[in-house]
Write a protein that holds these residues in place. Structure first.
Motif, short mmCIF file in Angstrom:
data_model
loop_
_atom_site.label_atom_id
_atom_site.label_comp_id
_atom_site.label_asym_id
_atom_site.label_seq_id
_atom_site.Cartn_x
_atom_site.Cartn_y
_atom_site.Cartn_z
N THR A 151 0.74 -1.13 0.09
CA THR A 151 -0.09 -0.35 0.07
C THR A 151 0.83 1.37 0.02
O THR A 151 1.92 1.33 0.96
N GLY A 152 0.40 2.25 -0.79
CA GLY A 152 1.33 3.38 -0.89
C GLY A 152 0.92 4.54 -1.73
O GLY A 152 -0.06 4.31 -2.39
N PHE A 153 1.67 5.58 -1.99
CA PHE A 153 1.35 6.70 -2.85
C PHE A 153 2.20 6.65 -3.91
O PHE A 153 3.32 6.95 -3.77
N ALA A 154 1.75 6.28 -5.14
CA ALA A 154 2.56 6.47 -6.46
C ALA A 154 2.38 7.59 -7.19
O ALA A 154 3.14 8.07 -8.03
N THR A 211 -0.56 12.49 -6.61
CA THR A 211 -1.07 13.29 -5.43
C THR A 211 -0.78 12.17 -4.19
O THR A 211 -0.84 11.05 -4.23
N SER A 212 -0.78 12.72 -2.90
CA SER A 212 -0.77 11.98 -1.84
C SER A 212 -1.33 12.79 -0.61
O SER A 212 -2.01 13.72 -1.17
N ASP A 213 -1.50 12.27 0.67
CA ASP A 213 -2.14 13.16 1.54
C ASP A 213 -1.06 14.35 1.94
O ASP A 213 0.22 14.34 1.33
N ILE A 214 -1.37 15.25 2.57
CA ILE A 214 -0.82 16.56 3.11
C ILE A 214 0.62 16.06 3.80
O ILE A 214 1.69 16.30 3.46
N ASN A 215 0.53 15.11 4.51
CA ASN A 215 1.93 14.47 5.37
C ASN A 215 2.60 13.56 5.10
O ASN A 215 3.51 13.20 5.57
N THR A 216 1.98 12.88 3.74
CA THR A 216 3.10 11.64 3.33
C THR A 216 3.43 11.98 1.85
O THR A 216 2.75 12.25 1.11
N TYR A 218 10.85 10.05 -9.10
CA TYR A 218 10.11 9.24 -10.02
C TYR A 218 8.74 9.56 -10.17
O TYR A 218 7.72 10.31 -9.37
N ASP A 219 8.06 8.94 -11.31
CA ASP A 219 6.89 9.25 -11.89
C ASP A 219 5.97 7.97 -11.09
O ASP A 219 6.53 7.28 -10.64
N ARG A 220 4.89 8.07 -11.41
CA ARG A 220 3.84 7.10 -10.98
C ARG A 220 4.35 5.49 -11.57
O ARG A 220 4.45 4.76 -10.56
N ASP A 221 4.57 5.47 -12.75
CA ASP A 221 4.88 4.28 -13.00
C ASP A 221 6.08 3.82 -12.47
O ASP A 221 6.39 2.53 -12.33
#
Length: 180
Positions: free
Chosen positions: A116-119, A122-127, A154-157
């Protein structure tokens, strides 16, 4: 976190960017160890499962793969507590841990891997984008590793691909250590 759990930061060791070669090595080690694997993916969206199933003979070790992208599926299918998701977020140590434990119950595989992660973008404000947690359930223990894939442009892919590589490296290392 109880004494059976470890939280370790991890950055890719390998300079190899060949997921197929790493998947093949992992499948071979699983076969040699008589072990099975299952995967619950979020940010990688099935990339890990695709790499494993592209290896001939993987069906003898690959039990199950699921993409639980939404919180609803994490809760309903993997039994991740809504309290964890609401209080700590989708991208957290605790979510990765719960996903791996829930996958063990669903699949019965010897090794259960969750991601689980942010690719991005966008992500949340603190991560930061590039924050990825990998949970591994093996031999009645859960290990969670934080992949630090941020600050590298790094980009999403690329984040998804690097996560896949890291998962294979982690599992390969674990399998090589149990064979020693």
């Amino acid at each position: 976190m109880d004494s059976n759990n470890l939280k370790i930061s991890y950055s890719p060791i390998s300079t190899i960017d060949d997921t197929s070669m790493l998947a093949k090595k992992m499948v071979t080690l699983l076969k040699n160890s008589n072990l099975t694997i299952a995967v619950a993916e979020s940010c990688t969206g099935g990339m890990i499962s695709q790499a494993i199933t592209s290896i001939p003979g993987a069906s003898s070790v690959y039990e199950f793969g699921v993409c639980t992208y939404s919180n609803r599926m994490k809760t309903e299918f993997l039994n991740v507590s809504p309290v964890i998701l609401d209080a700590l977020g989708t991208v957290s140590y605790e979510t990765a841990e719960a996903m791996a434990k829930g996958l063990k119950i669903r699949s019965g595989a010897d090794i259960c891997v969750s991601v689980t992660g942010f690719a991005g973008p966008t992500s949340d404000i603190n991560t930061p984008i590039g924050t990825v947690y990998v949970g591994i359930y093996f031999k009645e223990r859960t290990f969670v590793r934080l992949l630090k894939l941020w600050g590298m442009g790094y980009d999403r892919d690329t984040i998804r691909r690097k996560t896949t590589i890291c998962v294979f490296e982690i599992v390969i290392s674990m399998l090589e250590n149990i064979q020693d």
